[in-house]
Design an enzyme around this catalytic site. Structure first.
Site, mmCIF file in Angstrom:
data_model
loop_
_atom_site.group_PDB
_atom_site.id
_atom_site.type_symbol
_atom_site.label_atom_id
_atom_site.label_comp_id
_atom_site.label_asym_id
_atom_site.label_seq_id
_atom_site.Cartn_x
_atom_site.Cartn_y
_atom_site.Cartn_z
ATOM 1 N N THR A 76 0.800 -1.229 0.000
ATOM 2 C CA THR A 76 0.000 0.000 0.000
ATOM 3 C C THR A 76 0.837 1.285 0.000
ATOM 4 O OG1 THR A 76 -0.214 -0.339 2.375
ATOM 5 C CG2 THR A 76 -2.121 -0.918 1.022
ATOM 6 N N GLY A 78 5.078 3.098 -0.738
ATOM 7 C CA GLY A 78 6.489 2.996 -1.112
ATOM 8 C C GLY A 78 6.785 2.071 -2.280
ATOM 9 N N ASP A 125 -1.153 -8.762 9.306
ATOM 10 C CA ASP A 125 -0.055 -8.051 9.973
ATOM 11 C C ASP A 125 1.081 -9.059 10.179
ATOM 12 O OD1 ASP A 125 1.715 -6.812 11.627
ATOM 13 O OD2 ASP A 125 0.202 -6.002 12.993
ATOM 14 N N SER A 205 18.493 -5.077 0.927
ATOM 15 C CA SER A 205 18.870 -3.665 1.076
ATOM 16 C C SER A 205 20.376 -3.534 0.888
ATOM 17 C CB SER A 205 18.478 -3.191 2.470
ATOM 18 O OG SER A 205 19.278 -2.095 2.853
ATOM 19 N N TYR A 218 18.752 -4.558 11.440
ATOM 20 C CA TYR A 218 18.116 -4.377 10.126
ATOM 21 C C TYR A 218 19.026 -4.913 9.025
ATOM 22 C CZ TYR A 218 16.296 -2.058 5.954
ATOM 23 O OH TYR A 218 15.816 -1.810 4.689
HETATM 24 N N1 LIG Z 1 13.051 2.943 1.094
HETATM 25 C C1 LIG Z 1 14.318 2.640 1.074
HETATM 26 O O1 LIG Z 1 15.198 3.490 1.012
HETATM 27 C C2 LIG Z 1 14.724 1.178 1.098
HETATM 28 C C3 LIG Z 1 16.057 0.864 0.851
HETATM 29 C C4 LIG Z 1 16.442 -0.457 0.860
HETATM 30 C C5 LIG Z 1 15.512 -1.456 1.093
HETATM 31 N N2 LIG Z 1 14.213 -1.119 1.342
HETATM 32 C C6 LIG Z 1 13.261 -2.215 1.600
HETATM 33 O O2 LIG Z 1 12.184 -2.105 0.670
HETATM 34 C C7 LIG Z 1 10.997 -2.585 1.290
HETATM 35 C C8 LIG Z 1 9.908 -1.540 1.171
HETATM 36 O O3 LIG Z 1 10.334 -0.375 1.816
HETATM 37 P P1 LIG Z 1 9.532 0.989 1.712
HETATM 38 O O4 LIG Z 1 10.488 2.061 2.004
HETATM 39 O O5 LIG Z 1 8.756 1.014 0.446
HETATM 40 O O6 LIG Z 1 8.515 0.849 2.958
HETATM 41 P P2 LIG Z 1 7.236 1.751 3.319
HETATM 42 O O7 LIG Z 1 7.102 2.913 2.407
HETATM 43 O O8 LIG Z 1 7.325 1.977 4.789
HETATM 44 O O9 LIG Z 1 6.016 0.752 3.029
HETATM 45 C C9 LIG Z 1 5.868 -0.391 3.806
HETATM 46 C C10 LIG Z 1 4.663 -1.173 3.341
HETATM 47 O O10 LIG Z 1 4.578 -2.356 4.124
HETATM 48 C C11 LIG Z 1 3.332 -2.396 4.832
HETATM 49 N N3 LIG Z 1 3.603 -2.936 6.156
HETATM 50 C C12 LIG Z 1 4.427 -2.397 7.098
HETATM 51 N N4 LIG Z 1 4.454 -3.185 8.178
HETATM 52 C C13 LIG Z 1 3.651 -4.242 7.911
HETATM 53 C C14 LIG Z 1 3.259 -5.384 8.649
HETATM 54 N N5 LIG Z 1 3.689 -5.605 9.890
HETATM 55 N N6 LIG Z 1 2.409 -6.266 8.076
HETATM 56 C C15 LIG Z 1 1.935 -6.047 6.833
HETATM 57 N N7 LIG Z 1 2.261 -4.978 6.087
HETATM 58 C C16 LIG Z 1 3.104 -4.077 6.627
HETATM 59 C C17 LIG Z 1 2.824 -0.953 4.854
HETATM 60 O O11 LIG Z 1 1.404 -0.878 4.806
HETATM 61 P P3 LIG Z 1 0.477 -0.723 6.125
HETATM 62 O O12 LIG Z 1 1.168 0.256 7.013
HETATM 63 O O13 LIG Z 1 -0.824 -0.272 5.593
HETATM 64 O O14 LIG Z 1 0.414 -2.099 6.691
HETATM 65 C C18 LIG Z 1 3.354 -0.423 3.509
HETATM 66 O O15 LIG Z 1 2.482 -0.807 2.474
HETATM 67 C C19 LIG Z 1 11.364 -2.925 2.715
HETATM 68 O O16 LIG Z 1 11.617 -4.289 2.807
HETATM 69 C C20 LIG Z 1 12.623 -2.129 2.973
HETATM 70 O O17 LIG Z 1 13.429 -2.719 3.944
HETATM 71 C C21 LIG Z 1 13.807 0.183 1.344
#
Ligand SMILES: NC(=O)c1ccc[n+]([C@@H]2O[C@H](COP(=O)([O-])OP(=O)(O)OC[C@H]3O[C@@H](n4cnc5c(N)ncnc54)[C@H](OP(=O)(O)O)[C@@H]3O)[C@@H](O)[C@H]2O)c1
Length: 330
Positions: A76, A78, A125, A205, A218
């Protein structure tokens, strides 16, 4: 006089044998330099082949290649949301999994209306533990799942020393980052193996490249995902399954404060939409990639730099991100 003579003789003997050592060392040096140069050239060649060539040729038919449905966890916001939209733009039906039903319904409707595909939602969740997986298995039973995207992940509120991270957060990191990907693969993979096709994308990551201080749990959880994916690829490639370890560096999502300096550097920190567009074009081509060209350059530097330099840089970056987050919340 005799002593000087023998010293001179000794010196001549040593100089003669040293010459051949120096030549041998020069050969070793030349061989090492040639090897390193070839590796760097090959790395740059694969960077171009992976990130630019696929954009010039026609897009792969992912439905034909893998199947009709894709499941995206954490869909939902990112990267997960952008990845789901990109797959839908390629004609795949999408199952979205997250915690918030209203957000799920809104994103699912948006995707269905925009891309004219079917969508389905599962409210779960991933921090709740094992009981959520039976309902997920049931909900996916009759669907021909072609692509699984293990995207869901939790991050620290900001980089912190290990003892400052709450117990709840540590527990979530284990359940959401590690257990969710493992169990989702366990649910979906048997069907893919039966159909002899499918793709599993697991989002790790850049912090998994080397031990990363102030993100200890992490980065370790992301190293698990990277090793897990690479081992799975060795186990299941011969059965027609493509397993990709996707290793993004910073992407401009909610995990970084919107006003952060990271959001200002667009070519280093792309938007989720740009990132997902590039990452999906590497699907089926690279088993282990950052998914984005400038992240691949960062990855190359990370690979070649010594660990002390990585740790030094990570400490500086993480300290300033913490300072920035604390001053924003003050
Ligand atoms: N952004 C970066 O810079 C970055 C860099 C390297 C790797 N990553 C990895 O990429 C992935 C996505 O990151 P993002 O930055 O896009 O995250 P984000 O914007 O925080 O989005 C997280 C998503 O996961 C859902 N979520 C969170 N906790 C949850 C739970 N306990 N159960 C079910 N759904 C859950 C959230 O929806 P709800 O809150 O509605 O549940 C949301 O849709 C992650 O694995 C992160 O470690 C990100």
């Amino acid at each position: 006089m005799a002593a000087v003579d023998s010293f001179y003789l000794l010196y001549r003997e040593i100089a003669r044998s040293c010459n051949c050592y120096v030549e041998a060392l020069a050969l070793v040096g030349a061989w090492y330099t040639a090897r390193k140069s070839i590796t760097v050239i090959c790395d740059f060649y694969s960077l171009i082949r992976l990130h630019f060539v696929p954009r010039l040729v026609s897009r792969a038919d992912l439905v034909k290649q893998y199947g009709r449905w894709a499941v995206v966890s954490g869909a939902t916001d990112g990267i997960g949301k952008a990845y789901a939209e990109e797959l839908a733009s390629r004609g795949l039906n999408i199952v979205l999994i997250s915690r918030n039903q209203e957000k799920l319904q809104m994103v699912a409707k948006d995707i269905a209306d925009t891309y004219k595909v079917e969508t389905d939602i599962i409210v779960a969740d991933f921090s709740s533990g094992r009981e959520i997986y039976d309902p997920i298995r049931e909900a996916l039973r009759d669907k021909d799942i072609g692509i699984l995207v293990n995207n869901v992940g939790v991050f620290y509120p900001y980089p912190q020393y290990f003892t400052q991270v709450s117990e709840d957060k540590l527990w979530d990191i284990v359940n959401v980052n590690i257990a969710a990907a493992s169990l989702m693969v366990h649910i979906v993979l048997p069907g893919m193996v039966e159909r002899k096709k499918g793709a599993v994308v697991t989002i790790s990551s850049g912090s998994c490249c080397k031990p990363t201080p102030q993100l200890a749990a992490y980065s370790a959880s992301k190293a698990y995902l990277d090793h897990f994916s690479r081992a799975l690829q060795y186990e299941y490639a011969s059965k027609g399954i493509f397993v990709q370890s996707l290793i993004p560096f910073y992407v401009a999502t909610g995990v970084t404060a919107p006003g952060s300096f990271l959001h200002k550097c667009r070519w280093l920190v792309p938007s989720p939409k740009v990132y997902a567009h590039h990452a999906v074009s590497t699907l089926g081509i690279s088993k282990r990639t950052t998914g984005y060209w400038s992240h691949s350059i960062q990855f190359l530097f990370a690979q070649y730099m010594p660990e002390w330099l990585w740790v030094w840089g990570a400490n500086i970056l993480n300290r300033s991100l913490r300072k920035e987050a604390l001053s924003c919340s003050a």
